[in-house]
Design a protein around this motif. Structure first.
Motif, mmCIF file in Angstrom:
data_model
loop_
_atom_site.group_PDB
_atom_site.id
_atom_site.type_symbol
_atom_site.label_atom_id
_atom_site.label_comp_id
_atom_site.label_asym_id
_atom_site.label_seq_id
_atom_site.Cartn_x
_atom_site.Cartn_y
_atom_site.Cartn_z
ATOM 1 N N LEU A 153 -12.635 19.464 3.899
ATOM 2 C CA LEU A 153 -12.165 18.098 4.114
ATOM 3 C C LEU A 153 -11.150 17.752 3.039
ATOM 4 O O LEU A 153 -11.372 18.013 1.851
ATOM 5 C CB LEU A 153 -13.339 17.106 4.052
ATOM 6 C CG LEU A 153 -14.218 17.006 5.302
ATOM 7 C CD1 LEU A 153 -15.431 16.136 5.022
ATOM 8 C CD2 LEU A 153 -13.432 16.430 6.458
ATOM 9 N N LEU A 154 -10.040 17.170 3.446
ATOM 10 C CA LEU A 154 -9.023 16.700 2.523
ATOM 11 C C LEU A 154 -9.055 15.182 2.484
ATOM 12 O O LEU A 154 -9.187 14.533 3.521
ATOM 13 C CB LEU A 154 -7.627 17.187 2.941
ATOM 14 C CG LEU A 154 -7.416 18.709 2.957
ATOM 15 C CD1 LEU A 154 -6.001 19.034 3.430
ATOM 16 C CD2 LEU A 154 -7.666 19.305 1.597
ATOM 17 N N ALA A 155 -8.924 14.629 1.297
ATOM 18 C CA ALA A 155 -8.969 13.178 1.131
ATOM 19 C C ALA A 155 -7.810 12.736 0.245
ATOM 20 O O ALA A 155 -7.409 13.461 -0.673
ATOM 21 C CB ALA A 155 -10.302 12.733 0.515
ATOM 22 N N PRO A 156 -7.249 11.564 0.497
ATOM 23 C CA PRO A 156 -6.085 11.117 -0.298
ATOM 24 C C PRO A 156 -6.425 10.663 -1.702
ATOM 25 O O PRO A 156 -5.586 10.732 -2.590
ATOM 26 C CB PRO A 156 -5.516 9.968 0.546
ATOM 27 C CG PRO A 156 -6.692 9.444 1.313
ATOM 28 C CD PRO A 156 -7.565 10.633 1.598
ATOM 29 N N THR A 157 -7.635 10.186 -1.951
ATOM 30 C CA THR A 157 -7.999 9.669 -3.269
ATOM 31 C C THR A 157 -9.346 10.229 -3.690
ATOM 32 O O THR A 157 -10.159 10.676 -2.863
ATOM 33 C CB THR A 157 -8.076 8.130 -3.270
ATOM 34 O OG1 THR A 157 -9.102 7.707 -2.340
ATOM 35 C CG2 THR A 157 -6.736 7.523 -2.865
ATOM 36 N N ASN A 158 -9.604 10.203 -5.016
ATOM 37 C CA ASN A 158 -10.883 10.688 -5.542
ATOM 38 C C ASN A 158 -12.038 9.799 -5.096
ATOM 39 O O ASN A 158 -13.173 10.265 -4.943
ATOM 40 C CB ASN A 158 -10.836 10.743 -7.068
ATOM 41 C CG ASN A 158 -9.919 11.846 -7.578
ATOM 42 O OD1 ASN A 158 -9.711 12.845 -6.886
ATOM 43 N ND2 ASN A 158 -9.378 11.663 -8.759
ATOM 44 N N GLU A 159 -11.783 8.499 -4.917
ATOM 45 C CA GLU A 159 -12.850 7.594 -4.470
ATOM 46 C C GLU A 159 -13.393 8.018 -3.110
ATOM 47 O O GLU A 159 -14.610 8.006 -2.878
ATOM 48 C CB GLU A 159 -12.329 6.156 -4.406
ATOM 49 C CG GLU A 159 -12.096 5.503 -5.753
ATOM 50 C CD GLU A 159 -10.843 5.998 -6.442
ATOM 51 O OE1 GLU A 159 -10.039 6.688 -5.769
ATOM 52 O OE2 GLU A 159 -10.657 5.706 -7.630
ATOM 53 N N ILE A 160 -12.508 8.415 -2.206
ATOM 54 C CA ILE A 160 -12.959 8.856 -0.881
ATOM 55 C C ILE A 160 -13.701 10.180 -0.990
ATOM 56 O O ILE A 160 -14.689 10.419 -0.272
ATOM 57 C CB ILE A 160 -11.752 8.968 0.072
ATOM 58 C CG1 ILE A 160 -11.088 7.592 0.247
ATOM 59 C CG2 ILE A 160 -12.178 9.527 1.420
ATOM 60 C CD1 ILE A 160 -9.880 7.618 1.149
ATOM 61 N N VAL A 161 -13.266 11.058 -1.894
ATOM 62 C CA VAL A 161 -13.965 12.326 -2.102
ATOM 63 C C VAL A 161 -15.400 12.077 -2.560
ATOM 64 O O VAL A 161 -16.352 12.680 -2.047
ATOM 65 C CB VAL A 161 -13.215 13.181 -3.146
ATOM 66 C CG1 VAL A 161 -14.030 14.415 -3.510
ATOM 67 C CG2 VAL A 161 -11.860 13.590 -2.609
ATOM 68 N N HIS A 162 -15.571 11.163 -3.513
ATOM 69 C CA HIS A 162 -16.918 10.858 -4.008
ATOM 70 C C HIS A 162 -17.775 10.247 -2.897
ATOM 71 O O HIS A 162 -18.976 10.547 -2.793
ATOM 72 C CB HIS A 162 -16.830 9.897 -5.183
ATOM 73 C CG HIS A 162 -16.034 10.436 -6.339
ATOM 74 N ND1 HIS A 162 -16.036 11.777 -6.665
ATOM 75 C CD2 HIS A 162 -15.211 9.815 -7.228
ATOM 76 C CE1 HIS A 162 -15.254 11.962 -7.714
ATOM 77 N NE2 HIS A 162 -14.740 10.798 -8.072
ATOM 78 N N GLU A 163 -17.159 9.398 -2.080
ATOM 79 C CA GLU A 163 -17.926 8.769 -1.001
ATOM 80 C C GLU A 163 -18.384 9.802 0.022
ATOM 81 O O GLU A 163 -19.533 9.772 0.480
ATOM 82 C CB GLU A 163 -17.066 7.696 -0.324
ATOM 83 C CG GLU A 163 -17.804 6.926 0.757
ATOM 84 C CD GLU A 163 -16.953 5.822 1.371
ATOM 85 O OE1 GLU A 163 -17.445 5.144 2.301
ATOM 86 O OE2 GLU A 163 -15.799 5.649 0.931
ATOM 87 N N ILE A 164 -17.514 10.740 0.370
ATOM 88 C CA ILE A 164 -17.883 11.785 1.330
ATOM 89 C C ILE A 164 -18.973 12.683 0.748
ATOM 90 O O ILE A 164 -19.930 13.054 1.438
ATOM 91 C CB ILE A 164 -16.648 12.609 1.723
ATOM 92 C CG1 ILE A 164 -15.661 11.733 2.515
ATOM 93 C CG2 ILE A 164 -17.047 13.828 2.550
ATOM 94 C CD1 ILE A 164 -14.373 12.439 2.874
ATOM 95 N N ASN A 165 -18.852 13.028 -0.545
ATOM 96 C CA ASN A 165 -19.885 13.854 -1.174
ATOM 97 C C ASN A 165 -21.244 13.156 -1.182
ATOM 98 O O ASN A 165 -22.286 13.786 -0.947
ATOM 99 C CB ASN A 165 -19.475 14.198 -2.602
ATOM 100 C CG ASN A 165 -18.353 15.223 -2.650
ATOM 101 O OD1 ASN A 165 -18.158 15.985 -1.703
ATOM 102 N ND2 ASN A 165 -17.623 15.239 -3.743
#
Length: 252
Positions: A153-165
């Motif tokens: 999964l690719l995400a534009p921001t680190n906040e979205i990465v943390h939310e997906i994790n």
């Protein structure tokens, strides 16, 4: 991501050293990269400033020859013939978006029709819908290494990465275990010894989420896969040839 002024300075230096008025003193210079994907970083810069800093905005660009790749070999390795055709179609669609060929003539803003097989329909929880699409039956395949090698999964921001994790972690059974980092500021780094240490409290330091540094809070569960992006044992990596190759691969 290099500013155009760097190349222009190189051009001027080459002309002075080689005593030539030709571009780069007559030397052949090869530029690599995709200017539609990676742009120079201008701190607090506007869109106009960022566009003006790229190589395409330099006087050098008008004297460059653009060479285009005709085959994306990296995406076709190890795929079936049917998958290769689908990959070609998706790659062409993405390139057309980057070149402004999708959505008709526009001045920077246009409506683009996303193919149905790439579109997540309206739902109450789009993140869970995306996770289920990319990682189907993840609980049954969590111990299969090839399962994660073929997905991402690719995400534009680190906040979205943390939310997906965090949402992925909730899908696994078991009690989460929380690990906190121990952060502090050395007194020698203070400009003034009379500075109140509470200004740099642990709570403030742990609240910082900086790109390139691990988060101060790590939540794990038994059986949940963890991906390491860097080799944390450099001494052992240098000790053996196998570890050295692994270290290079992890740093690329």
């Amino acid at each position: 991501m290099t500013h155009k002024h760097v190349f222009q300075a190189l051009d001027i230096s080459c002309k002075d050293v080689l005593k030539s008025k030709s571009l780069f003193g007559g030397k052949v210079v090869v530029f690599g990269g995709d200017f539609r994907q990676i742009l120079p970083v201008i701190q607090k810069g506007s869109r106009q400033q960022i566009v003006n800093a790229i190589m395409c905005s330099s006087y050098i660009w008008h004297q460059c020859w653009v060479l285009r790749l005709t085959k994306n070999l990296r995406l076709m390795v190890g795929q079936q013939s049917v998958d290769i055709e689908d990959t070609k179609n998706i790659s062409k669609w993405l390139l057309d978006i980057g070149e402004g060929k999708v959505g008709g003539p526009n001045d920077g803003t246009a409506k683009i029709d996303i193919p149905d097989d790439l579109l997540i329909e309206q739902c109450d929880d789009p993140i869970i819908k995306l996770i289920q699409f990319v990682y189907p039956n993840i609980l049954n395949n969590s111990q299969d290494l090839t399962y994660f090698q073929q997905r991402g999964l690719l995400a534009p921001t680190n906040e979205i990465v943390h939310e997906i994790n965090d949402r992925l972690l909730e899908l696994f059974h078991g009690d989460p275990v929380e690990y906190l980092s121990s952060d502090s500021v050395s007194k020698s780094d203070y400009i003034d010894e009379n500075v109140d240490p509470t200004l740099y409290s642990t709570e403030i330091l742990n609240g910082l989420k900086i790109s390139g540094l691990p988060n101060p809070k790590l939540i794990l569960k038994v059986g949940v896969p963890v991906m390491l992006l860097r080799n944390i044992d450099k001494k052992r990596a240098y000790a053996t040839a196998q570890g050295f190759r692994l270290f290079l691969w992890l740093c690329m």
